[in-house]
Design an enzyme around this catalytic site. Structure first.
Site, PDB file in Angstrom:
ATOM      1  CD  GLU A   1     -77.945  21.013  -5.978  1.00 53.57           C
ATOM      2  OE1 GLU A   1     -78.215  22.163  -5.588  1.00 53.57           O
ATOM      3  OE2 GLU A   1     -77.347  20.779  -7.046  1.00 53.57           O
TER       4      GLU A   1
ATOM      5  CG  ASP B   1     -74.349  21.089  -9.217  1.00 49.03           C
ATOM      6  OD1 ASP B   1     -74.862  21.757  -8.309  1.00 49.03           O
ATOM      7  OD2 ASP B   1     -74.424  21.413 -10.422  1.00 49.03           O
TER       8      ASP B   1
END
Length: 597
Positions: free
Chosen positions: A314, A241
């Protein structure tokens, strides 16, 4: 001077990329495959499916999705043809940012279940030959983490676990101020004063999400321990993330960080976009850290055997930075840096054939040779695909990501055409929205794309047996749900399943070369070809009026009739019928997958 030169270099690279794309924008693009005999690893042609656990399926009636709910629906994923399910964070958390503020990276959030529930999920997934990928949140922890509490007290070994700073004293007022003008993603200063420690700490997200200090080797090793722990529990990889802010620039010799400059992108001084992010995003050390994590995964396979574990990244960074995540000639990096171009380009310019070509070009023309592309339509941070592209275009966009080469990524609900829920200010729980105000919260809130999954048209959409849901349901759940779409003769869900089945069975889609072109502002074509195998052709009309297409404009050899395999939901054509490629009629938003067989 060093900062200024770095900024200039970044801008120059971005301009050069855009110039090259502009030159090629009106030409058909041909991407050759590797050898048709190449054996690909499991992830290279995979269908990844993102589960937002809080909204997928509730098993205990509290209105919140959980691990046992996911386990109960694994057969649904198997029936879809999913290769791997990626779970958004399930770790222990105060839930300020719904799991992205982790207080214990080694345990399960109690409202989602227990470690034993997780092991049951892994066991059942393996029985169904489904892989489970976990969200890895490396940039920050919760401020309730034991690590942070120890760092506040300057306990030995934890003194520099986070980014601490004395701040500055205003020469006019004499008051202490934050070290820099840096802004957080969730609006306002990225620095927070801690009374106990008498210093500021950096938080690029919420105040309750202090940034970990990756210039501390103890932090680096600790996060590698997290990876190894969950690999030992049987996961097949990680989606990492929020990588861009992992490192900030090194402070100067006096220990001071530079201020960002005004970007001109917005006049809202609380919005992160008000300033540039030159010093707080996309630092070169971030690339190296990803390479280190890849080594952890590869070492685990070397020691324990089994299948490869996958690393997904990401990043909404520019292409020049994103492509470095793949690795270089001497070092392997991420298997798949996420490709959000089909989201970002359309957000800026709208949905059209030419913009779709730009989005694809931006990835394939920058991707290093020998790497695997991937295609993403949505996620838990972006409005739902059917709402952004229009409900009438969701089939065409699902076809696009399934027909293009490489990996497809589906966010839960895209397969049935779920749309955004309408969430009032009173029902808003997302910190990004809550940190704004009733007049502008809809610009920031991510709640609409996180509403509960729609299993049936019955009470609470079959999501829970309880009396309420943690977020209100989307209004269309009675007509857009799994139960109804499985019973309909023709539905988004059945189209999606047909696409996945075709991807799995077609050597052309797995190994073939790719040619694509915007024939006009509305018409987009993709052709996949492989020697001694059937050619697959996708044609989409993104326009609002009917068009007749001559595919010989795209491929002069395309003269024989094509057989229809899959059609979008409102198409009146018939599967199995053959159509003339020189005069192929397309209704508004109609999308067709055809074959030479």
């Amino acid at each position: 001077t060093r900062y200024f030169d770095l900024t200039q270099a970044m801008e120059l690279l971005s301009l050069l990329t855009l110039l090259l794309l502009a030159i090629a924008s009106n030409e058909a693009c041909q991407v050759q495959s590797s050898s048709s005999e190449t054996t690909k690893d499991w992830w290279q042609t995979a269908q990844f499916y993102q589960i937002y656990p809080r909204s997928f399926k509730d098993s205990d009636g509290d209105g919140i999705g959980d691990l046992n709910g996911i386990t109960s629906k694994l057969e649904y994923l198997k029936d879809l043809g999913v290769t791997a399910a990626w779970l958004s964070p399930i770790f222990k958390s105060p839930m300020v940012d719904f799991g992205y503020d982790i207080s214990d990276f080694f345990d399960i959030q109690p409202e989602y279940g227990t470690l034993e529930d997780f092991r049951t999920l892994i066991k059942r997934a393996k029985e169904l030959d489904l892989k489970i990928v976990l969200d890895f949140v490396p940039n920050h922890s919760s401020n309730e983490s034991e690590w942070f509490l120890k760092s506040v007290k300057r306990e030995k070994g934890y003194e520099d676990y986070y980014v601490w700073h004395d701040g500055k004293v205003n020469s006019t007022t004499g008051k202490r101020e934050p070290p820099t003008n840096w802004l957080q993603y969730f609006r306002g200063s990225a620095w927070e004063w801690n009374e106990v420690r008498q210093q500021y700490y950096l938080h690029q997200f919420a105040v309750q999400q202090p940034d970990l200090n990756y210039r501390n080797p103890l932090v680096v090793e600790q996060m590698k321990r997290v990876l190894r722990y969950w690999l030992n529990e049987g996961v097949s990889g990680f989606r990492c993330d929020a990588l861009p802010p992992l490192f900030e620039v090194v402070p100067d010799s006096d220990g001071q960080f530079p201020d960002e400059v005004v970007s001109g992108a917005t006049e809202d001084k609380e919005d992160r976009d008000y300033l540039t992010t030159t010093y707080i995003e996309n630092q070169p050390e971030t690339i190296d850290m990803v390479y280190q994590w890849r080594t952890v995964l590869d070492d685990h396979k070397r020691i324990f055997g089994g299948n490869s574990s996958v690393l997904l990244i990401e990043t909404y960074s520019p292409a020049w930075f994103t492509m470095q995540f793949y690795g270089n000639r001497s070092t392997e990096g991420a298997h798949l840096p996420f490709n959000f171009n089909l989201i970002t380009v359309m957000e800026q310019s709208g949905l059209s054939a030419s913009n779709v070509q730009e989005a694809i070009d931006l990835w394939l023309k920058n991707m290093p040779a020998g790497r695997t592309p991937n295609w993403v339509l949505g996620n838990h941070d972006k409005r739902r695909a059917a709402s952004r592209y229009g409900k009438e275009n969701i089939d065409g966009m699902n076809m696009l990501v399934m027909i293009l080469p490489g990996v497809s990524v589906t966010y839960q609900g895209e397969e049935i055409g779920m749309t955004d829920g309408e969430i009032s200010w009173e029902d808003t729980v997302d910190p990004w929205g809550c940190n704004s105000n009733p007049n502008i919260y809809e610009q920031y809130t991510r709640d609409p794309e996180r509403t509960p999954f729609q299993w049936t048209g019955g009470t609470n959409a079959g999501f829970t047996n309880g009396s309420s849901t943690w977020l209100p349901l989307a209004a269309d759940y009675a007509t857009i749900n799994v139960e109804k779409e499985l019973s309909d003769d023709h539905s988004h869900l059945k189209i999606y399943k047909a696409l996945v089945a075709l991807r799995k069975s077609s050597k052309t889609l797995q190994n073939g070369s790719t040619k694509y072109q915007a024939l006009s502002e509305d018409i987009f074509v993709v052709q996949r070809s492989l020697t001694k195998s059937a050619t697959i052709v996708l044609v989409i009309n993104f326009g609002s009026v009917a068009k007749t297409v001559d595919l010989s404009q795209f491929d002069k050899s395309r003269t024989e009739s094509l057989q229809l395999l899959i059609r979008s939901i409102d198409s009146t054509k018939k599967e199995g019928t053959r159509y003339d490629p020189k005069a192929l009629s397309l209704d508004p938003s109609e999308a067709l997958v055809l074959t030479t067989e």
